[in-house]
Design a protein around this motif. Structure first.
Motif, PDB file in Angstrom:
ATOM      1  N   GLY A  27      47.175  59.961  38.658  1.00  0.00           N
ATOM      2  CA  GLY A  27      46.037  60.072  39.552  1.00  0.00           C
ATOM      3  C   GLY A  27      44.958  58.646  39.633  1.00  0.00           C
ATOM      4  O   GLY A  27      44.690  58.025  40.786  1.00  0.00           O
ATOM      5  N   VAL A  30      46.937  56.134  41.781  1.00  0.00           N
ATOM      6  CA  VAL A  30      46.805  56.559  42.906  1.00  0.00           C
ATOM      7  C   VAL A  30      45.318  55.984  43.529  1.00  0.00           C
ATOM      8  O   VAL A  30      45.226  55.166  44.630  1.00  0.00           O
ATOM      9  CB  VAL A  30      46.873  58.039  43.526  1.00  0.00           C
ATOM     10  CG1 VAL A  30      46.423  58.127  44.797  1.00  0.00           C
ATOM     11  CG2 VAL A  30      48.253  58.335  43.157  1.00  0.00           C
ATOM     12  N   THR A 173      45.852  63.805  41.407  1.00  0.00           N
ATOM     13  CA  THR A 173      44.726  62.617  41.855  1.00  0.00           C
ATOM     14  C   THR A 173      43.431  63.261  41.626  1.00  0.00           C
ATOM     15  O   THR A 173      42.544  62.343  41.123  1.00  0.00           O
ATOM     16  CB  THR A 173      44.776  62.524  43.378  1.00  0.00           C
ATOM     17  OG1 THR A 173      46.263  62.143  43.546  1.00  0.00           O
ATOM     18  CG2 THR A 173      44.047  61.474  43.695  1.00  0.00           C
TER      19      THR A 173
END
Length: 348
Positions: A27, A30, A173
Motif C-alpha cells: 500500500g 502504491v 492500499t
C-alpha cells in the motif's frame, strides 16, 4: 487433529502474516505515486517501510517453503498452473527490492523517476495478482486426474477472480494509507488520513461483495463468521480513521486483512485446490500431504525457529517505531545522495 490439518492451519497463519505485513508495505508503495506530491514526500513514504519491507517478505518465503515441504502436490500444481502470474509476482518483488536500494544511488532526475515508477508498479501488480491467485484457489481450477492444471492463462481471469484482485489491491492500499498516517507527521499525515477514508469506503464495498460471492460459492459457518468479522473490523477501521484514532484504525485494518484471509482458507478446507472438472480430482489436505514423518520433523523445526523470527521482527518494529516527516529528510537525501547504507538507511 491430524498433522496435515495442523500444517494447513500453519500455512494459513503464514499467509495471514504475510498479507498483514506486506499488505501495508504494498500500500505504501502504491501511495508513493498517489499520495506523495514531490520527491521529498516520496522519500518519507519509502523511509516508513525502509527498515521492515525485506523482513515482511520472510513470511512469503516461509509460506512457500512450508507448502513445498508439507503439501508437495499442492505446491507442484499451484506453481505449474499459475506459472506466469506467479513469475510476474516474483519479478515484481525482485525489481521492487532493487528499486528501494538503487533509487538514490545517482542524483539524475530521470534515474530516480524510473525507480520510483518501478516501486509503484511493482507494489500495485502483486497486490492485485495475489487476490486473483487466491480467488482461483478457493473457487477451483481445471485439474485433471493426474493432479495437473489443464486450463490456460485466460481461464484464471474471471469476474470473481478479478473482483478478488481488485479487493486486495484497494484493501492493501487502505492498509498502507492508515500505516502512513500512523508513521508520519505534518501535512502528509493529514492527507493520508483523508485518502484512507475514501479508500476504506471503497474497500468496504469491494470486500463485502467478494466475501458474499465466496460464501455463496463455497462458504460454511466458519467462513461466514470470519467474513462478518472482516466487514465489521473494516467499518471500524474507517470510523477510527475519521476520528483520528490511527493506532486503532491500523489495528482494525490488520484484523480485516487477517479475517479475509481466514475466510478464504476456511471456505477452502479440506481442499487445498478444488477441481472444477471433477470433485474427485481435487487436491485435499490428505491426498496432497507429505508423509507423517516429514510433517513431524517440520513441526519440531517450526516450533524452534518460528518464535525466534517473530521476536526478532517484533524488535525491529519497536526500534523503528517513531514517526517521521519531511523535516527529517536532509536536502542531500531528497535529491538523491545517500549514506553508505543505501536509500532505505537514510537518517531519520
Amino acid at each position: 487433529m491430524e498433522l496435515h490439518d495442523v500444517w494447513f492451519v500453519l500455512i494459513a497463519v503464514l499467509w495471514t502474516g504475510y498479507f498483514f505485513l506486506e499488505g501495508f508495505d504494498f500500500g505504501v508503495g502504491v501511495l508513493t505515486r498517489v499520495l506523495a506530491r514531490d520527491r521529498r514526500e516520496r522519500r518519507v513514504l519509502i523511509n516508513t517501510i525502509g527498515p521492515v519491507w525485506d523482513g515482511n517478505e520472510v513470511w512469503l518465503l516461509s509460506a512457500g517453503g512450508a507448502t513445498f515441504a508439507a503439501f508437495p502436490d499442492w505446491y507442484a500444481t499451484l506453481f505449474s498452473g499459475f506459472y506466469l502470474p506467479l513469475l510476474l509476482v516474483l519479478v515484481c518483488l525482485i525489481v521492487r527490492g532493487v528499486a528501494f536500494e538503487y533509487r538514490a544511488k545517482r542524483p539524475e532526475e530521470r534515474w530516480q523517476r524510473n525507480w520510483e515508477h518501478a516501486i509503484f508498479w511493482c507494489s500495485l501488480l502483486p497486490a492485485f495478482l495475489w487476490g486473483v491467485a487466491f480467488a482461483n484457489i478457493v473457487h477451483g481450477v481445471d485439474i485433471g486426474p493426474d493432479k495437473e492444471y489443464a486450463g490456460g492463462l485466460l481461464d484464471l481471469l474471471t469476474p470473481y477472480t478479478l473482483l478478488g484482485g481488485l479487493t486486495t489491491l484497494v484493501l492493501f492500499t487502505f492498509h498502507g494509507a492508515v500505516f502512513t498516517a500512523l508513521k508520519t507527521v505534518g501535512d502528509i499525515r493529514g492527507r493520508a488520513r483523508a485518502l484512507a477514508t475514501a479508500l476504506g469506503c471503497a474497500a468496504l464495498a469491494l470486500a463485502a461483495a467478494f466475501l458474499a460471492w465466496t460464501q455463496a460459492d463455497r462458504g460454511d459457518g466458519g467462513s461466514l463468521a470470519a467474513a462478518a468479522v472482516a466487514v465489521v473490523a473494516l467499518a471500524g477501521a474507517v470510523g477510527a480513521n475519521v476520528r483520528g484514532r490511527e493506532g486503532w484504525s491500523f489495528g482494525l485494518s490488520g484484523v480485516t486483512v487477517a479475517a479475509v484471509t481466514a475466510a478464504l482458507f476456511l471456505a477452502l478446507f479440506p481442499d487445498v485446490m478444488p477441481s472444477t472438472r471433477d470433485p474427485r480430482w481435487s487436491l485435499t489436505v490428505s491426498n496432497a500431504a507429505s508423509s507423517p514423518y516429514t510433517l513431524e520433523i517440520m513441526t519440531w523445526c517450526a516450533a524452534i525457529a518460528a518464535p525466534v523470527v517473530v521476536l526478532y521482527q517484533g524488535w525491529t518494529y519497536w526500534v523503528f517505531r517513531k514517526r517521521i516527516g519531511t523535516q527529517h529528510i536532509a536536502d542531500s537525501h531528497a535529491v538523491g545522495h545517500t549514506p553508505a547504507g543505501g536509500d532505505t538507511a537514510a537518517k531519520r
